[in-house]
Design a protein around this motif. Structure first.
Motif, PDB file in Angstrom:
ATOM      1  N   GLY A 106      20.181  32.499  52.811  1.00  0.00           N
ATOM      2  CA  GLY A 106      20.290  33.433  53.515  1.00  0.00           C
ATOM      3  C   GLY A 106      19.686  34.131  54.025  1.00  0.00           C
ATOM      4  O   GLY A 106      19.583  35.139  54.727  1.00  0.00           O
ATOM      5  N   GLU A 107      17.940  34.123  53.441  1.00  0.00           N
ATOM      6  CA  GLU A 107      16.962  34.890  53.945  1.00  0.00           C
ATOM      7  C   GLU A 107      16.179  34.453  54.873  1.00  0.00           C
ATOM      8  O   GLU A 107      15.857  35.463  56.151  1.00  0.00           O
ATOM      9  N   ALA A 108      16.559  33.236  55.054  1.00  0.00           N
ATOM     10  CA  ALA A 108      15.196  33.109  56.396  1.00  0.00           C
ATOM     11  C   ALA A 108      16.412  32.979  57.502  1.00  0.00           C
ATOM     12  O   ALA A 108      16.579  33.535  58.991  1.00  0.00           O
ATOM     13  N   ARG A 109      17.894  32.738  56.944  1.00  0.00           N
ATOM     14  CA  ARG A 109      18.777  32.993  58.330  1.00  0.00           C
ATOM     15  C   ARG A 109      18.426  34.243  58.960  1.00  0.00           C
ATOM     16  O   ARG A 109      18.895  34.485  60.154  1.00  0.00           O
ATOM     17  N   HIS A 110      19.054  35.184  58.077  1.00  0.00           N
ATOM     18  CA  HIS A 110      18.397  36.693  58.315  1.00  0.00           C
ATOM     19  C   HIS A 110      17.251  36.915  59.399  1.00  0.00           C
ATOM     20  O   HIS A 110      17.152  37.511  60.309  1.00  0.00           O
ATOM     21  N   GLN A 111      16.271  36.000  58.774  1.00  0.00           N
ATOM     22  CA  GLN A 111      15.384  36.777  58.628  1.00  0.00           C
ATOM     23  C   GLN A 111      14.695  35.894  60.911  1.00  0.00           C
ATOM     24  O   GLN A 111      14.300  36.481  61.964  1.00  0.00           O
ATOM     25  N   LEU A 112      15.471  34.948  60.898  1.00  0.00           N
ATOM     26  CA  LEU A 112      15.730  33.598  62.342  1.00  0.00           C
ATOM     27  C   LEU A 112      17.139  35.012  63.116  1.00  0.00           C
ATOM     28  O   LEU A 112      16.458  35.016  63.984  1.00  0.00           O
TER      29      LEU A 112
ATOM     30  N   ILE B 269      21.666  26.801  59.467  1.00  0.00           N
ATOM     31  CA  ILE B 269      22.799  26.380  59.288  1.00  0.00           C
ATOM     32  C   ILE B 269      24.104  25.333  58.905  1.00  0.00           C
ATOM     33  O   ILE B 269      24.445  24.668  57.930  1.00  0.00           O
ATOM     34  N   THR B 270      22.972  23.892  59.253  1.00  0.00           N
ATOM     35  CA  THR B 270      23.236  23.143  59.169  1.00  0.00           C
ATOM     36  C   THR B 270      23.004  22.534  57.651  1.00  0.00           C
ATOM     37  O   THR B 270      23.766  21.818  56.802  1.00  0.00           O
TER      38      THR B 270
ATOM     39  N   GLU C  53      28.359  20.432  61.962  1.00  0.00           N
ATOM     40  CA  GLU C  53      28.825  20.486  62.777  1.00  0.00           C
ATOM     41  C   GLU C  53      29.041  22.261  62.773  1.00  0.00           C
ATOM     42  O   GLU C  53      28.971  22.373  64.101  1.00  0.00           O
ATOM     43  N   LYS C  54      28.790  23.375  62.263  1.00  0.00           N
ATOM     44  CA  LYS C  54      28.383  24.338  62.384  1.00  0.00           C
ATOM     45  C   LYS C  54      27.514  24.883  62.936  1.00  0.00           C
ATOM     46  O   LYS C  54      26.357  25.502  63.362  1.00  0.00           O
ATOM     47  N   GLY C  55      26.260  23.761  62.503  1.00  0.00           N
ATOM     48  CA  GLY C  55      24.407  23.797  63.308  1.00  0.00           C
ATOM     49  C   GLY C  55      24.454  23.391  63.961  1.00  0.00           C
ATOM     50  O   GLY C  55      23.680  23.689  65.270  1.00  0.00           O
TER      51      GLY C  55
ATOM     52  N   TYR D 145      16.769  15.272  68.381  1.00  0.00           N
ATOM     53  CA  TYR D 145      17.218  14.540  67.395  1.00  0.00           C
ATOM     54  C   TYR D 145      18.155  15.156  66.354  1.00  0.00           C
ATOM     55  O   TYR D 145      18.733  14.675  65.776  1.00  0.00           O
ATOM     56  N   HIS D 146      18.094  16.683  66.199  1.00  0.00           N
ATOM     57  CA  HIS D 146      19.120  16.930  64.647  1.00  0.00           C
ATOM     58  C   HIS D 146      20.432  16.877  65.497  1.00  0.00           C
ATOM     59  O   HIS D 146      21.470  17.159  64.600  1.00  0.00           O
TER      60      HIS D 146
END
Length: 186
Positions: free
Chosen positions: A14-20, A61-62, A68-70, A107-108
């Motif tokens: 969650g912290e990483a997602r917020h920063q991104l 997110i993946t 699917e979300k990522g 790739y991802h």
């Protein structure tokens, strides 16, 4: 980069997602300002950074919600990186970096074949004189050192791909080559 560092330190997704997401918003804003100000030379690199932010959001997110979300962010990343590549003014190193980033996104996203094609394109763009081949003489010191970094990233991704296929020895060989490229770059 801070969000990636947070993930590597084992911090919460969650912290990483917020920063991104914050980085993505800042890059969107910077891109808008650059476009309005007519700063054409900065736009491709800003687009590439925006693509990288979306790629990293795709990773986060993946990990937390599934591929699917990522994929939404991977698709945004792909679009921004392709748009950045349309600019003729990019230097070899910037173009190679963006091509490698695109390969990683593909790739991802599940398209390993396309990713491999872009990795090969990076190698062709940089040229054979920069290639490190085990058992052969190292490339000359006179070569531009910044062009070794994209080749290191190519080998890192190839190592990741090989390990994902269960090919431990091949993966390790790619990682060793990546280390050699990064050592040459520094």
């Amino acid at each position: 980069r801070m969000a990636k560092h947070e993930l590597e330190k084992g911090r919460k997704l969650g912290e990483a997602r917020h920063q991104l997401e914050e980085a993505r918003r800042s890059l969107d804003s910077a891109l808008g300002v650059a476009e309005k100000a007519g700063l054409g030379a900065d736009i491709p690199l800003l687009r590439a950074e925006l693509g990288r932010a979306h790629r990293e959001l795709g990773h986060v997110i993946t990990r937390s919600e599934g591929l699917e979300k990522g994929l939404t962010h991977y698709r945004h990343a792909e679009r921004e990186l392709r748009t950045a590549l349309e600019t003729a003014e990019l230097g070899i190193t910037d173009r190679a970096d963006i091509l490698q980033d695109l390969a990683e996104v593909l790739y991802h996203s599940g398209d390993e074949a396309a990713a491999q094609e872009y990795l090969t394109e990076v190698e062709k763009l940089i040229g054979p004189e920069h290639r490190i081949v085990p058992g052969e003489e190292l490339p000359g010191e006179e070569l531009p050192h910044e062009e070794f970094a994209p080749l290191g990233k190519v080998e890192m991704l190839r190592g990741q791909m090989a390990l994902a296929r269960g090919q431990l020895e091949e993966g390790l060989q790619h990682y060793v080559l990546a280390y050699a490229y990064f050592a040459r770059f520094s």
